[in-house]
Design an enzyme around this catalytic site. Sequence first.
Site, PDB file in Angstrom:
ATOM      1  N   HIS A  85       0.824  -1.222   0.000  1.00 55.27           N
ATOM      2  CA  HIS A  85       0.000   0.000   0.000  1.00 55.27           C
ATOM      3  C   HIS A  85       0.860   1.276   0.000  1.00 55.27           C
ATOM      4  O   HIS A  85       0.872   2.035   0.971  1.00 55.27           O
ATOM      5  CB  HIS A  85      -0.885  -0.054   1.260  1.00 55.27           C
ATOM      6  CG  HIS A  85      -2.013   0.914   1.314  1.00 55.27           C
ATOM      7  ND1 HIS A  85      -1.836   2.285   1.326  1.00 55.27           N
ATOM      8  CD2 HIS A  85      -3.351   0.725   1.410  1.00 55.27           C
ATOM      9  CE1 HIS A  85      -3.011   2.880   1.422  1.00 55.27           C
ATOM     10  NE2 HIS A  85      -3.950   1.966   1.463  1.00 55.27           N
ATOM     11  N   GLU A 110      -0.770   1.140  -5.393  1.00 61.34           N
ATOM     12  CA  GLU A 110      -0.505  -0.073  -4.641  1.00 61.34           C
ATOM     13  C   GLU A 110      -0.468  -1.302  -5.544  1.00 61.34           C
ATOM     14  O   GLU A 110      -1.468  -1.606  -6.211  1.00 61.34           O
ATOM     15  CB  GLU A 110      -1.612  -0.234  -3.595  1.00 61.34           C
ATOM     16  CG  GLU A 110      -1.808   1.011  -2.745  1.00 61.34           C
ATOM     17  CD  GLU A 110      -3.164   1.037  -2.052  1.00 61.34           C
ATOM     18  OE1 GLU A 110      -3.733   2.131  -1.914  1.00 61.34           O
ATOM     19  OE2 GLU A 110      -3.640  -0.039  -1.652  1.00 61.34           O
TER      20      GLU A 110
HETATM   21  O1  TA6 Z   1      -6.067   1.619  -0.475  1.00 60.18           O
HETATM   22  C1  TA6 Z   1      -7.194   2.423  -0.328  1.00 60.18           C
HETATM   23  C2  TA6 Z   1      -7.884   2.108   0.994  1.00 60.18           C
HETATM   24  O2  TA6 Z   1      -8.499   0.857   0.971  1.00 60.18           O
HETATM   25  C3  TA6 Z   1      -8.866   3.242   1.257  1.00 60.18           C
HETATM   26  O3  TA6 Z   1     -10.203   2.796   1.151  1.00 60.18           O
HETATM   27  C4  TA6 Z   1      -8.497   3.697   2.673  1.00 60.18           C
HETATM   28  O4  TA6 Z   1      -9.235   2.998   3.632  1.00 60.18           O
HETATM   29  C5  TA6 Z   1      -7.013   3.369   2.701  1.00 60.18           C
HETATM   30  O5  TA6 Z   1      -6.938   2.095   2.074  1.00 60.18           O
HETATM   31  C6  TA6 Z   1      -6.349   3.442   4.046  1.00 60.18           C
HETATM   32  O6  TA6 Z   1      -6.781   2.420   4.879  1.00 60.18           O
HETATM   33  P1  TA6 Z   1      -6.189   2.415   6.390  1.00 60.18           P
HETATM   34  O7  TA6 Z   1      -6.791   1.198   7.042  1.00 60.18           O
HETATM   35  O8  TA6 Z   1      -4.698   2.329   6.283  1.00 60.18           O
HETATM   36  O9  TA6 Z   1      -6.617   3.727   7.000  1.00 60.18           O
END
Ligand code: TA6
Length: 295
Positions: free
Chosen positions: A165, A268
């Site tokens: 991510h 990601e």
């Molecule tokens: O990658 C995008 C995502 O799934 C968004 O929907 C947002 O929730 C982000 O990840 C961050 O998630 P986190 O649990 O790290 O706050």
Amino acid sequence: MLKIDALNKRCGIPDVLSFDEGEGGLPFARIRSDRGEADISLYGAHVTHFKPVGIEHPVLWMSPEAVFAEGKAIRGGIPICWPWFGNHPSGSPEKPAHGVARIRMWEVKETGVDDAGRVRLRLAMPGKESDLALTLEIVVGSALELRLTTENTGDAPEAMTAALHTYFSVSEIGKVRIKGFDGVEYWDQLEGNAVKRQEGDIIIDREVDRIYVGTEGECRIVDEGWERAIRVTREGSGSAVVWNPWIEKSARLGDFPDDGFPGMVCIEAANAGPDVVTLQPGMRHVLGIKISVTP
Ligand code: TA6
């Protein structure tokens, strides 16, 4: 301190790789080589910093409000989402969003410098999640490479989703174009995963939360403000997530500054959405990313 001393004795490499008690008292690996530098929190096996020699601005974005404490995911850098991406399929509140890997303390298994002068670390997540075991190889040179290997050590097929991510640092989101997804279908996570098709470069001018599917190619973040392009290639990844929280979501996130979103974008390498990996017993799956910068 004992743990850090033992780590430096067992895994440190003079002048190139050392371990210390970093933010929040968490153990960190620090890489400083003639090709590039990186910081890695052993909590979460989480790369928090990467900058090639000769490049002015760090490649990864870190929230200035990131919390460094066990039980909470570090905001920024490269969180490892595994063995599920997003909310757990069961919807159970006991299952943390984006899985368990990023909130576990990992172990250093092996370190070294290869013939090309790149610093390599191999980390392992202790224990298993169901019967899945997880290791991460990190290679730091003028490029940054991560290879996340999942092994099914059980005797039944296991399904998983995952993502590296990655939060990229940019000059100003309005000066950025993301190339490589023209014509690619995506699930719009802001509209109940409605399926749409990308036309041309991705321009971020609102909250964006998309899973691009059926794509394995490279992409580039072209940043006119800093006159650089970040090149991202993926391995074992049939999907890529693009996210910027924009104004409202940033304000809802306690560890994300309200004025942070113009300076970042997440791209990601993933196995997400329809891109579910089913591992037969004894099978391994590698999800990899390679990040490089051209001025
Ligand atoms: O990658 C995008 C995502 O799934 C968004 O929907 C947002 O929730 C982000 O990840 C961050 O998630 P986190 O649990 O790290 O706050």
